[in-house]
Design an enzyme around this catalytic site. Structure first.
Site, PDB file in Angstrom:
ATOM      1  N   CYS B  76      -6.582  34.254  22.378  1.00 45.35           N
ATOM      2  CA  CYS B  76      -6.297  33.611  23.651  1.00 45.35           C
ATOM      3  C   CYS B  76      -5.233  32.531  23.535  1.00 45.35           C
ATOM      4  O   CYS B  76      -5.386  31.578  22.764  1.00 45.35           O
ATOM      5  CB  CYS B  76      -7.572  32.993  24.197  1.00 45.35           C
ATOM      6  SG  CYS B  76      -8.800  34.216  24.539  1.00 45.35           S
ATOM      7  N   ARG B  81      -7.149  29.479  27.891  1.00 47.33           N
ATOM      8  CA  ARG B  81      -7.699  30.754  28.370  1.00 47.33           C
ATOM      9  C   ARG B  81      -9.117  30.967  27.864  1.00 47.33           C
ATOM     10  O   ARG B  81      -9.931  31.595  28.514  1.00 47.33           O
ATOM     11  CB  ARG B  81      -6.823  31.924  27.927  1.00 47.33           C
ATOM     12  CG  ARG B  81      -6.049  32.538  29.073  1.00 47.33           C
ATOM     13  CD  ARG B  81      -5.681  33.972  28.791  1.00 47.33           C
ATOM     14  NE  ARG B  81      -6.820  34.849  28.918  1.00 47.33           N
ATOM     15  CZ  ARG B  81      -6.811  36.112  28.576  1.00 47.33           C
ATOM     16  NH1 ARG B  81      -5.714  36.638  28.053  1.00 47.33           N
ATOM     17  NH2 ARG B  81      -7.855  36.865  28.732  1.00 47.33           N
ATOM     18  N   ASP B  82      -9.344  30.451  26.677  1.00 46.75           N
ATOM     19  CA  ASP B  82     -10.706  30.556  26.146  1.00 46.75           C
ATOM     20  C   ASP B  82     -11.709  29.950  27.118  1.00 46.75           C
ATOM     21  O   ASP B  82     -12.760  30.506  27.390  1.00 46.75           O
ATOM     22  CB  ASP B  82     -10.812  29.807  24.814  1.00 46.75           C
ATOM     23  CG  ASP B  82     -10.532  30.743  23.650  1.00 46.75           C
ATOM     24  OD1 ASP B  82     -10.277  31.939  23.930  1.00 46.75           O
ATOM     25  OD2 ASP B  82     -10.564  30.281  22.516  1.00 46.75           O
ATOM     26  N   LEU B  83     -11.288  28.748  27.594  1.00 52.77           N
ATOM     27  CA  LEU B  83     -12.170  28.042  28.525  1.00 52.77           C
ATOM     28  C   LEU B  83     -12.487  28.926  29.725  1.00 52.77           C
ATOM     29  O   LEU B  83     -13.636  29.080  30.132  1.00 52.77           O
ATOM     30  CB  LEU B  83     -11.486  26.757  28.976  1.00 52.77           C
ATOM     31  CG  LEU B  83     -12.250  25.925  29.995  1.00 52.77           C
ATOM     32  CD1 LEU B  83     -13.403  25.237  29.307  1.00 52.77           C
ATOM     33  CD2 LEU B  83     -11.329  24.913  30.640  1.00 52.77           C
TER      34      LEU B  83
END
Lengths: 477, 125
Positions: B76, B81-83
């Site tokens: 990510c 984006r992970d979040l």
């Protein structure tokens, strides 16, 4: 991956068709010989490695696809797979469907084996005197109807069952409750179905007229021909009751037929020394004219001389097998047969009923005592240990939920490895209470009997399915 | 269910079913199985699936450490984006408020995550 066949029962039809009854889902699958062999191959302790097994097969593609189907249908599953999560109880408060009104706790017979007045009674009273009021008064009868209407949610139909003691000793309450229910049902926009169990001694012309007019479902407690009936079902002075009930039953059956009423059933309590089941069945249907007959082994604590011992149950199973032959013959002619135990079992097998609780007691059904106290079912009313409220104050939901949670099949560890669990679910609460002093435990004393009976049902199902599969359409709703 | 394949040397006939759903429960089960057939696919399957499942328990994910080529460059990016994969889709099972049921408005204050991510507040359960 290590795979294993889940808990199941294999059975065959008469012409060689093979079937699997899957206990986790209550599905019945017909399998060809090769598929049956796969079911058996994985039914080994610890299971088998699927890749190693497939590699050993002559037709690997076929083997893999068969195994795939069986895995998807839940017949063969990964070893150690956690069971799918499921709710312990349906959403509570569960709407009532049936209320059993014990309109009296008095009886004019003194049947030796009676669970209400005999040696195994739960009530604290002294013999036929019972506890509490001997008869339900009109107010309590009306309050019971109000309670049922209030507690049945949006069910379009409710059932009211009258019970005793000898139910007809309080015919006035039955009349009041029925007429009041007719009236009340209109404002609740519900239909009401009435039923009643009686020993037939008080079936006067007036009573018969009333019952048939309101299309009552009627069950007559009768043990068979004169000899069987008079063995245990006696008046208080010790005289047998057959001579009194026979003409009354004939009159009821004729009137009911003329008025095209509901089918009328006989309920036979089976004790040691009773005549063979097929004999009693034929007497009650052909000689007396009953539409159907249900047989119930007597509920008895240890050491009662009328109880069916192990040999008694084995004999009973053989006799049920003989009567099942008649049932199959009728089914192949596409006719219904009045052997109620087998008919009910075949219905449940065909629908794939998978019970979390053995019966509707405490769930969709409650009993009411003469004083308006609610019990799990008619057998528990007036037993203080299982009171779940009153008709005026309503259901004690905490007690009800606690009982049902405890009585759930998943808590009956003895039943874990039994193929009959979807239908038996541990058996009758009252029977367990009498036998073990705890209504929530499994009835281990009749496991062999239940397994034998359900096995008979499965074999009968297979035979009928092979020869006349359309017979089962009548069990589909 | 499946059928025994026909032998080309034998005249065509109706194939014999290997498994028959006999009672009502079996018929319901068979209908369910047939309806689900062809819907479940591995994410690494070729060709790759066009639709990704929603929710964190329906899929098997290889983990945080490597991408589908066993490297790290496909992970990510940017890291925010992970979040959002944790939050919006529950794609990664990480310790953030879930946007599916409990905290649907958690990131409302954050218009452009790459600049504003610090404006996302804590949630006290």
């Amino acid at each position: 991956m290590q795979l294993q066949t889940v808990l199941h029962r294999r059975f065959r039809g008469e012409r060689g068709a093979e079937f699997v009854y899957v206990a986790s889902s209550a599905a019945i699958l017909g399998v060809d010989a090769a598929t049956g062999a796969v079911v058996d191959a994985f039914a080994v302790p610890g299971g088998r490695d699927q890749d190693a097994w497939i590699a050993d097969q002559a037709d690997r593609e076929l083997a893999e696809s068969t195994l795939h189907d069986l895995v998807d249908l839940g017949v063969v599953r990964p070893v150690g797979e956690s069971p799918a999560p499921r709710a312990t109880l349906p959403p509570m408060p569960f709407p009532l469907a049936t209320l059993v009104l014990n309109v009296t706790n008095k009886c004019n017979l003194t049947c030796t084996y009676c669970y209400e007045y005999g040696e195994d009674r739960l009530t604290a009273g002294d013999g036929s005197k019972g506890t509490g009021k001997p008869k339900m008064d009109d107010d309590t009868a009306r309050q019971s109807i109000d309670f049922l209407m209030r507690s049945s949610g949006d069910r379009p139909q409710v059932s009211i069952t009258f019970f005793g003691g000898e139910t007809l000793l309080n015919f006035p309450a039955i009349r009041v409750a029925t007429e009041y229910a007719e009236e009340t049902a209109k404002s609740f926009k519900k239909r009401v179905h009435y039923s009643l169990t009686t020993n037939a001694t008080l079936l006067t012309d007036e009573v018969v007229d009333f019952l048939t007019k309101h299309r009552f479902g009627i069950t007559i407690s009768i043990d068979g021909d004169q000899q069987d009936q008079d063995r245990h079902r006696k008046f208080q002075k010790g005289v047998g009751s057959f001579d009194v009930i026979e003409p009354r039953i004939r009159h009821l059956l004729v009137t009911n037929k003329e008025r095209k009423g509901r089918s009328i059933g006989a309920r036979v309590t089976l004790t040691s020394g009773a005549a063979p089941v097929p004999h009693t069945y034929r007497f009650l249907t052909q000689e007396l004219g009953f539409d159907e007959v249900g047989f119930a082994p007597v509920t008895a604590g240890l050491g009662r001389d009328y109880a069916l011992g192990e040999k008694g149950y084995q004999k009973l199973l053989r006799e049920f097998g003989e009567l099942a032959e008649d049932y199959v013959a009728a089914a192949l002619r596409n006719e219904t047969h009045g052997f109620a135990n087998l008919g009910d079992l075949l219905r449940e097998l065909h629908q794939g009923v998978n019970k979390a609780h053995p019966c509707g007691a405490g769930l969709g059904l409650l009993g009411v005592s003469t004083e308006g106290e609610l019990g799990l079912c008619h057998r528990f009313v007036e037993s203080k240990s299982h009171s779940v409220g009153t008709v005026t104050t309503g259901i004690d939901e905490a007690t009800r939920t606690a009982f049902l949670t405890q009585a759930h099949i998943d808590n009956k560890t003895d039943c874990t490895q039994c193929f009959a669990r979807p239908l038996c679910a541990g058996g009758c609460y009252h029977e367990a209470h009498v036998r073990y002093g705890d209504a929530t435990v499994a009835n281990l004393h009749y496991c062999e009997w239940i397994r034998g009976f359900i096995d008979l049902g499965l074999r009968t199902y297979g035979r009928i399915l092979e020869a006349n599969p359309k017979f089962f359409a009548r069990f589909e709703s | 269910m499946s059928n025994v394949p026909n032998d080309p040397d034998v005249p065509p006939r109706r194939p014999t079913p290997r498994i028959l759903a006999c009672n009502q429960k079996a018929r319901q089960l068979a209908a369910l199985v047939l309806a689900q057939r062809g819907q479940a696919r591995a994410l690494t399957q070729d060709p790759p699936p066009t639709q990704y499942p929603y929710g964190c328990t329906t899929i098997f994910a290889p983990g945080w450490e490597v991408d589908s080529g066993n490297g790290t460059h496909g992970l990510c990016q940017p890291i925010e984006r992970d979040l959002y994969d944790c939050y919006h889709t529950c794609y990664w099972p990480a310790q953030v408020p879930d946007g599916v049921t409990n905290s649907p408005k958690w990131t409302m204050s954050c218009g452009a995550p790459m600049q504003d991510w610090k404006s996302i507040d804590l949630v006290f359960p």
